[in-house]
Design an enzyme around this catalytic site. Sequence first.
Site, mmCIF file in Angstrom:
data_model
loop_
_atom_site.group_PDB
_atom_site.id
_atom_site.type_symbol
_atom_site.label_atom_id
_atom_site.label_comp_id
_atom_site.label_asym_id
_atom_site.label_seq_id
_atom_site.Cartn_x
_atom_site.Cartn_y
_atom_site.Cartn_z
ATOM 1 C CG ASP A 99 -9.208 8.612 -0.509
ATOM 2 O OD1 ASP A 99 -8.256 9.391 -0.210
ATOM 3 O OD2 ASP A 99 -9.540 7.944 -1.367
ATOM 4 C CB ILE A 100 -12.073 8.816 -5.205
ATOM 5 C CG1 ILE A 100 -12.913 8.379 -6.369
ATOM 6 C CG2 ILE A 100 -10.716 8.173 -5.779
ATOM 7 C CD1 ILE A 100 -12.775 8.997 -7.706
ATOM 8 C CG ASN A 149 0.398 8.683 3.069
ATOM 9 O OD1 ASN A 149 0.836 8.382 4.495
ATOM 10 N ND2 ASN A 149 -0.460 8.470 2.727
ATOM 11 C CD GLN A 186 3.057 12.929 -1.519
ATOM 12 O OE1 GLN A 186 4.314 13.132 -0.926
ATOM 13 N NE2 GLN A 186 2.657 14.272 -1.629
ATOM 14 C CG HIS A 188 -3.260 14.711 0.263
ATOM 15 N ND1 HIS A 188 -2.211 14.751 -0.789
ATOM 16 C CD2 HIS A 188 -3.369 13.554 0.416
ATOM 17 C CE1 HIS A 188 -1.804 13.428 -0.879
ATOM 18 N NE2 HIS A 188 -2.581 12.845 0.175
ATOM 19 C CG HIS A 218 -4.842 10.747 3.760
ATOM 20 N ND1 HIS A 218 -5.629 10.035 2.821
ATOM 21 C CD2 HIS A 218 -3.725 10.968 3.296
ATOM 22 C CE1 HIS A 218 -4.740 9.923 1.596
ATOM 23 N NE2 HIS A 218 -3.670 10.218 1.868
HETATM 24 P P1 AMP Z 1 -1.687 10.021 -0.968
HETATM 25 O O1 AMP Z 1 -1.531 8.210 -0.971
HETATM 26 O O2 AMP Z 1 -1.410 10.403 0.530
HETATM 27 O O3 AMP Z 1 -1.032 10.761 -1.883
HETATM 28 O O4 AMP Z 1 -3.372 10.166 -1.088
HETATM 29 C C1 AMP Z 1 -3.875 10.334 -2.329
HETATM 30 C C2 AMP Z 1 -5.411 10.108 -2.016
HETATM 31 O O5 AMP Z 1 -6.101 10.645 -3.011
HETATM 32 C C3 AMP Z 1 -5.753 8.539 -2.172
HETATM 33 O O6 AMP Z 1 -6.272 8.042 -1.002
HETATM 34 C C4 AMP Z 1 -6.642 8.442 -3.387
HETATM 35 O O7 AMP Z 1 -7.673 7.484 -3.239
HETATM 36 C C5 AMP Z 1 -7.244 9.992 -3.470
HETATM 37 N N1 AMP Z 1 -7.730 10.366 -4.790
HETATM 38 C C6 AMP Z 1 -6.982 10.209 -5.982
HETATM 39 N N2 AMP Z 1 -7.777 10.776 -6.802
HETATM 40 C C7 AMP Z 1 -8.815 11.392 -6.092
HETATM 41 C C8 AMP Z 1 -9.981 12.083 -6.680
HETATM 42 N N3 AMP Z 1 -10.162 12.262 -7.993
HETATM 43 N N4 AMP Z 1 -10.927 12.354 -5.645
HETATM 44 C C9 AMP Z 1 -10.939 12.110 -4.308
HETATM 45 N N5 AMP Z 1 -9.856 11.475 -4.004
HETATM 46 C C10 AMP Z 1 -8.623 11.031 -4.892
#
Ligand code: AMP
Length: 115
Positions: free
Chosen positions: A32-33, A89, A96, A102, A104
């Site tokens: 996760d970024i 989420n 989300q 996805h 986590h």
């Molecule tokens: P959610 O809130 O469950 O939709 O989680 C989305 C997750 O994706 C968040 O924790 C973001 O930090 C992560 N995210 C968004 N863009 C990227 C990316 N380019 N690379 C890695 N993680 C990402």
Amino acid sequence: MTEQDCIFCKIGKGEAPSTFLHRDDRCFVIRDIHPKAPIHLLVIPLRHITAVAGLAAGDELLVGHLLTVAGQAAKREGLAENGYRLVVNQGVDGGQEVAHLHVHVLGGRRLGAMG
Ligand code: AMP
Ligand code: ZN
């Protein structure tokens, strides 16, 4: 959000940068970024499925595969002994941000109670 501008679809197709910890014909694993724990992975299906409500009959094997890959990735990261949390989420109230299903994988510290 359409599939065309979905960040996870772009990463899956190699059109946006990321580092794959795992990749197969159905899913991939990245970090996760914006990590919310010392280890924070995302297990992402290659297919653009918005959320669990978008799953259909026949997707059971895919869902099982995502959880299996999550467990394997957690083990490789050294999380198996102390444990970790899997989170999926859903929608606005679920927090989300990316409308592409996805899982986590969060670990490396004692996580607080949910809610
Ligand atoms: P959610 O809130 O469950 O939709 O989680 C989305 C997750 O994706 C968040 O924790 C973001 O930090 C992560 N995210 C968004 N863009 C990227 C990316 N380019 N690379 C890695 N993680 C990402
Ligand atoms: Zn997508």
